[in-house]
Write a protein that holds these residues in place. Structure first.
Motif, mmCIF file in Angstrom:
data_model
loop_
_atom_site.group_PDB
_atom_site.id
_atom_site.type_symbol
_atom_site.label_atom_id
_atom_site.label_comp_id
_atom_site.label_asym_id
_atom_site.label_seq_id
_atom_site.Cartn_x
_atom_site.Cartn_y
_atom_site.Cartn_z
ATOM 1 N N ARG A 39 0.862 -1.187 0.000
ATOM 2 C CA ARG A 39 0.000 0.000 0.000
ATOM 3 C C ARG A 39 0.894 1.230 0.000
ATOM 4 N NH1 ARG A 39 -5.431 0.003 0.014
ATOM 5 N NH2 ARG A 39 -5.512 1.801 1.347
ATOM 6 N N HIS A 40 0.674 2.129 -0.946
ATOM 7 C CA HIS A 40 1.461 3.356 -1.041
ATOM 8 C C HIS A 40 1.088 4.303 0.094
ATOM 9 C CE1 HIS A 40 3.269 2.538 -4.960
ATOM 10 N NE2 HIS A 40 2.134 1.927 -5.231
ATOM 11 N N PRO A 41 2.079 4.839 0.804
ATOM 12 C CA PRO A 41 1.787 5.778 1.888
ATOM 13 C C PRO A 41 1.607 7.197 1.363
ATOM 14 C CG PRO A 41 4.135 5.393 1.776
ATOM 15 C CD PRO A 41 3.496 4.517 0.724
ATOM 16 N N GLY A 42 0.898 8.000 2.109
ATOM 17 C CA GLY A 42 0.811 9.430 1.830
ATOM 18 C C GLY A 42 -0.113 9.815 0.698
ATOM 19 N N HIS A 43 -0.126 11.110 0.431
ATOM 20 C CA HIS A 43 -0.946 11.687 -0.633
ATOM 21 C C HIS A 43 -0.179 11.631 -1.952
ATOM 22 C CE1 HIS A 43 -3.379 13.127 2.634
ATOM 23 N NE2 HIS A 43 -2.391 13.882 3.100
ATOM 24 N N THR A 44 -0.909 11.605 -3.052
ATOM 25 C CA THR A 44 -0.283 11.528 -4.362
ATOM 26 C C THR A 44 -0.639 12.748 -5.195
ATOM 27 O OG1 THR A 44 -0.315 9.115 -4.356
ATOM 28 C CG2 THR A 44 -0.152 10.187 -6.497
ATOM 29 N N ILE A 45 0.379 13.391 -5.751
ATOM 30 C CA ILE A 45 0.176 14.429 -6.765
ATOM 31 C C ILE A 45 0.666 13.836 -8.076
ATOM 32 C CG2 ILE A 45 0.811 16.721 -7.585
ATOM 33 C CD1 ILE A 45 1.167 17.537 -4.663
ATOM 34 N N TRP A 46 -0.248 13.748 -9.023
ATOM 35 C CA TRP A 46 0.071 13.145 -10.314
ATOM 36 C C TRP A 46 0.139 14.251 -11.356
ATOM 37 C CZ3 TRP A 46 -3.404 8.961 -13.042
ATOM 38 C CH2 TRP A 46 -2.690 8.342 -14.076
ATOM 39 N N PHE A 47 1.356 14.519 -11.832
ATOM 40 C CA PHE A 47 1.576 15.498 -12.891
ATOM 41 C C PHE A 47 1.327 14.818 -14.228
ATOM 42 C CE2 PHE A 47 4.789 16.959 -9.659
ATOM 43 C CZ PHE A 47 4.135 18.131 -9.317
ATOM 44 N N TYR A 82 9.074 19.954 -15.868
ATOM 45 C CA TYR A 82 7.624 20.034 -15.782
ATOM 46 C C TYR A 82 7.207 21.186 -14.862
ATOM 47 C CZ TYR A 82 2.737 18.620 -15.274
ATOM 48 O OH TYR A 82 1.355 18.595 -15.272
ATOM 49 N N ILE A 83 7.845 21.256 -13.704
ATOM 50 C CA ILE A 83 7.497 22.311 -12.752
ATOM 51 C C ILE A 83 7.809 23.693 -13.326
ATOM 52 C CG2 ILE A 83 8.105 23.290 -10.496
ATOM 53 C CD1 ILE A 83 8.357 20.303 -9.555
ATOM 54 N N GLN A 84 8.976 23.835 -13.948
ATOM 55 C CA GLN A 84 9.353 25.133 -14.511
ATOM 56 C C GLN A 84 8.488 25.520 -15.711
ATOM 57 O OE1 GLN A 84 13.563 24.520 -15.230
ATOM 58 N NE2 GLN A 84 14.092 25.433 -13.260
ATOM 59 N N GLU A 85 8.243 24.582 -16.598
ATOM 60 C CA GLU A 85 7.547 24.888 -17.854
ATOM 61 C C GLU A 85 6.021 24.863 -17.741
ATOM 62 O OE1 GLU A 85 9.005 26.026 -20.629
ATOM 63 O OE2 GLU A 85 10.854 25.990 -19.450
#
Length: 110
Positions: free
Chosen positions: A24-32, A76-79
């Motif tokens: 089971r993956h821990p924590g919250h997920t931000i999917w870009f 991705y974050i910069q552009e």
């Protein structure tokens, strides 16, 4: 204390170990993703609190080892995220109602 998993598009590394291996993956997920970014509460959601888990498409390939390279996340974050944070970064988790409106628009609009 919060745990946040940032996943870029089809990066294979954050998808392992697999849930089918009883992990089971821990924590919250931000999917870009290519056209937007979405946040999923504790990865799997919590319907009692009104949050949706990561969609099934997350487990569908094809996947890429190259996408895991750090410079791809930075680019991705910069552009995208810095230029249009409303679309390419997150302020809240995906909620059940928001998810259902997209999945079943004709039923909920009547």
């Amino acid at each position: 204390l919060g745990v946040w998993n940032h996943i870029l598009m089809n990066d294979i590394v954050p998808r392992f170990p697999r849930e089918s291996w009883s992990y089971r993956h821990p924590g919250h997920t931000i999917w870009f993703k290519k056209h937007h970014a979405k946040a999923y509460y504790l990865h799997y959601g919590d319907e009692k609190q009104g949050y949706v888990g990561i969609p099934k498409e997350f487990e569908e390939g094809p996947f890429s080892f190259d996408m895991h390279l750090f410079h791809n996340y930075v680019e991705y974050i910069q552009e995208y995220s810095l230029k249009d944070p409303g679309e390419f970064y997150v302020e809240s988790f995906i909620q059940v109602l928001e998810h259902n409106k997209k999945a079943y628009p004709s039923i909920l609009s009547s």
